[in-house]
Design a protein around this motif. Structure first.
Motif, short mmCIF file in Angstrom:
data_model
loop_
_atom_site.label_atom_id
_atom_site.label_comp_id
_atom_site.label_asym_id
_atom_site.label_seq_id
_atom_site.Cartn_x
_atom_site.Cartn_y
_atom_site.Cartn_z
N GLY A 110 0.64 -1.22 -0.04
CA GLY A 110 -0.36 0.29 0.06
C GLY A 110 1.59 0.97 -0.45
O GLY A 110 1.97 1.36 0.50
N VAL A 111 0.63 2.40 -0.82
CA VAL A 111 1.25 3.38 -1.13
C VAL A 111 0.18 4.42 -0.78
O VAL A 111 -1.11 4.86 -1.29
N ALA A 112 0.29 5.49 0.08
CA ALA A 112 0.06 6.87 0.05
C ALA A 112 0.54 8.29 0.23
O ALA A 112 2.00 8.21 0.57
N SER A 113 0.16 8.74 -0.67
CA SER A 113 0.65 10.50 -1.52
C SER A 113 -0.33 11.49 -0.98
O SER A 113 -1.55 11.40 -1.32
N ILE A 114 0.99 12.40 -0.76
CA ILE A 114 0.05 14.07 -1.38
C ILE A 114 -1.24 13.83 -2.31
O ILE A 114 -1.87 15.08 -2.75
N TYR A 115 -0.05 13.50 -3.84
CA TYR A 115 -0.74 13.84 -5.03
C TYR A 115 -1.27 12.47 -5.71
O TYR A 115 -0.80 11.98 -5.67
N ASN A 116 -2.61 12.40 -6.64
CA ASN A 116 -3.63 11.70 -7.18
C ASN A 116 -2.79 11.84 -8.26
O ASN A 116 -2.85 12.38 -9.16
N LEU A 117 -1.20 11.01 -9.07
CA LEU A 117 -0.54 11.24 -10.06
C LEU A 117 -0.84 9.81 -10.43
O LEU A 117 -0.67 8.90 -10.23
N SER A 118 -0.06 9.07 -11.77
CA SER A 118 0.47 8.08 -12.04
C SER A 118 1.72 7.68 -11.16
O SER A 118 2.01 7.97 -11.66
N THR A 119 1.35 6.55 -10.65
CA THR A 119 1.85 5.80 -9.93
C THR A 119 2.39 4.19 -10.48
O THR A 119 1.71 3.07 -10.80
N THR A 120 3.84 4.57 -10.32
CA THR A 120 4.34 2.73 -10.40
C THR A 120 5.32 2.27 -9.85
O THR A 120 6.13 3.12 -9.15
N ILE A 121 5.31 1.22 -9.73
CA ILE A 121 6.79 0.43 -7.95
C ILE A 121 7.49 -0.23 -9.22
O ILE A 121 7.27 -1.30 -10.04
N PHE A 122 8.62 -0.29 -8.51
CA PHE A 122 9.51 -1.42 -8.87
C PHE A 122 10.44 -2.46 -7.97
O PHE A 122 11.05 -2.05 -6.94
N LEU A 123 9.83 -3.34 -8.00
CA LEU A 123 9.95 -4.17 -7.01
C LEU A 123 11.61 -4.58 -7.38
O LEU A 123 11.13 -5.38 -8.63
N VAL A 124 12.12 -5.65 -5.78
CA VAL A 124 13.68 -5.80 -6.29
C VAL A 124 13.58 -6.32 -5.38
O VAL A 124 13.59 -6.45 -3.57
N ASP A 125 14.48 -8.12 -5.28
CA ASP A 125 13.94 -9.17 -4.43
C ASP A 125 15.03 -8.96 -3.94
O ASP A 125 16.63 -8.84 -3.77
N LYS A 126 15.07 -9.64 -2.97
CA LYS A 126 15.99 -9.59 -1.62
C LYS A 126 17.13 -9.95 -1.85
O LYS A 126 18.68 -10.32 -1.39
N VAL A 166 9.06 3.97 -5.07
CA VAL A 166 7.64 4.50 -5.71
C VAL A 166 8.56 5.00 -6.61
O VAL A 166 8.64 6.63 -6.02
N VAL A 167 7.93 5.76 -8.71
CA VAL A 167 8.07 7.19 -9.27
C VAL A 167 6.50 7.02 -9.24
O VAL A 167 5.79 6.80 -10.04
N GLN A 168 5.78 8.87 -9.31
CA GLN A 168 5.05 9.21 -9.38
C GLN A 168 4.84 9.84 -10.49
O GLN A 168 5.93 10.98 -10.31
N GLU A 169 4.50 10.83 -11.47
CA GLU A 169 4.56 11.02 -12.35
C GLU A 169 3.41 11.85 -12.83
O GLU A 169 2.22 11.08 -13.22
N SER A 170 3.73 13.22 -13.45
CA SER A 170 3.06 13.86 -14.20
C SER A 170 3.39 14.14 -15.29
O SER A 170 4.46 14.44 -15.81
N LYS A 171 2.64 15.40 -15.96
CA LYS A 171 3.38 16.10 -17.71
C LYS A 171 4.41 17.06 -16.83
O LYS A 171 5.64 17.38 -17.55
N ASN A 172 4.81 17.58 -15.66
CA ASN A 172 4.94 18.64 -14.72
C ASN A 172 5.96 18.18 -13.57
O ASN A 172 7.26 18.58 -13.42
N ASN A 173 6.01 17.16 -13.89
CA ASN A 173 6.27 16.54 -11.93
C ASN A 173 7.17 15.51 -11.77
O ASN A 173 6.14 14.21 -12.43
N ARG A 174 8.02 15.07 -11.15
CA ARG A 174 8.47 13.14 -10.56
C ARG A 174 8.65 13.81 -9.65
O ARG A 174 9.44 13.82 -9.16
N PHE A 175 8.23 12.28 -8.80
CA PHE A 175 8.72 12.16 -6.97
C PHE A 175 8.79 11.01 -7.07
O PHE A 175 8.57 9.86 -7.91
N ILE A 176 9.84 10.10 -5.98
CA ILE A 176 10.31 9.22 -5.88
C ILE A 176 10.56 8.92 -4.38
O ILE A 176 10.11 9.85 -3.65
#
Length: 369
Positions: A110-126, A166-176
């Protein structure tokens, strides 16, 4: 008539003094900026941005709080006089809007963010080698007003991740934001003639590479190229190949080249508790030749070793691993917090900054002591 002429001369004399006054007042007298919360807040913000951007540009990716604070104090001295610095308190937080990453292994994320943007996660195995890209599904809002996203783990190939990016992205912003599983060994990246990672001492088993007189460990490089993630592990290519034919079209001779590119951490002693790994890319070219009726022959073997130069803006994570354990080194931190504890009446200033290829939010609090 005489009175009129005297009046006009007086006006001309007065006008002639105006340029002189302007020159004196602007060239030889510079009024001091008034001391105040707004002045301190703005100067602190400018100094903060300078320190963070300069540090990242020379490859000091995850600058420690102490390092940032020392550079910030030095920079502020050039902005403010000692009275202004000593008379006010300051606090700063640079943070990602991705506020929560909750993981239940083999079940869900589960992920919670201030912004409702396109959200993708990258899972790396142990194990530090396997990785998986997964889009998140919007799941409403929290009682505090954050936007929620989720994904199930039980049907994925990586069910118990060691790292989640976790990366959230819009046309003008990109968060990690980065989550690392409890108990995993982690380190910090620095720039020492290229990318170097500093980790706690561990028992990673080195690998042997013929012709290389270095202590090497397997490494994986994880990166982000919008709109997806990727990894560099070991890749093999037939880079060049050409075929020679006889008059009848039968293959008589086939020279070709096999190229393998791998990544390693070359370990050196750092101190009694930590070890440094210089991250290297290694290219091995094996020139071969197939001759009909005689077989396949190696005609040459060439190895090229290069440091990963900085800055590498789309680099997200480095992992070092063997068959039993792994060490993870995230590049982008979730936040920096430093300064004094702010009182309730502190004046707050909000801003933002792009560091590398990701955006961060800034909260600055200033108060009179």
């Amino acid at each position: 008539m005489k009175e009129i002429i005297e009046y006009l001369l007086a006006i001309l004399i007065i006008l002639s003094f105006i340029p002189l006054y302007n020159m004196l007042s602007t060239t030889y007298y510079v009024p001091r900026i008034a001391t105040g919360l707004e002045t301190i807040s703005y100067s602190f913000e400018e100094a903060l941005k300078y320190v963070l951007l300069y540090g990242f540009s020379i490859g000091n990716y995850t600058q420690g709080v102490i390092e940032v604070s020392e550079a910030l104090n030095s920079t502020l001295t050039s902005y403010l006089n000692p009275f202004m610095q000593g008379g006010y308190g300051v606090y700063a937080k640079i943070y990602t809007p991705i506020q929560e990453i909750n993981v239940t292994p083999y079940s869900s994320i589960g992920v919670a963010s201030i912004y409702n943007l396109s959200t993708t996660i990258f899972l790396v195995d142990k194990n530090g080698r396997n990785a998986l890209v997964v889009p998140l599904i919007y799941d409403g809002t929290t009682p505090g007003g954050l936007y929620r996203f989720k994904v199930a783990l039980y049907n994925l190939t990586v069910k118990d991740p060691g790292v989640i990016i976790v990366v959230q992205e819009s046309k003008n912003n990109r968060f990690i934001a980065t989550w690392i599983a409890p108990g995993m060994l982690t380190g910090d990246p620095v720039n020492i003639d290229g990318l170097t990672v500093i980790t706690p001492r561990n028992n990673l088993t080195p690998v042997t590479v013929p012709g290389i007189n270095k202590t090497l460990h397997n490494a994986t490089i994880y990166y982000y190229t919008a709109p997806s993630f990727g990894q560099y592990l070991t890749s093999t290519y037939n880079v060049t190949e050409w075929i020679e034919f006889s008059a009848g079209g039968t293959i008589l001779r086939r020279p070709y080249n096999i190229t393998t590119i791998s990544y390693y951490g070359s370990s050196v002693n750092w101190n009694t508790t930590h070890v440094a790994y210089k991250i290297l890319s290694m290219r091995v070219d094996v020139k071969r030749e197939y001759i009909r009726g005689q077989g396949d022959f190696i005609r040459g073997n060439y190895t090229y070793v290069n440091s990963l130069t900085t800055p590498l803006y789309n680099l997200l994570l480095v992992s070092l691993f063997d068959n039993t354990r792994s060490v993870f080194i995230p590049i982008y931190p979730n936040e920096w917090v430093f300064g004094e504890t702010p009182p309730p009446q502190a004046t707050t200033r909000y801003s933002n900054i792009r560091i590398g290829m990701f955006d961060y939010l800034i909260e600055i609090k200033v108060w009179r002591k």
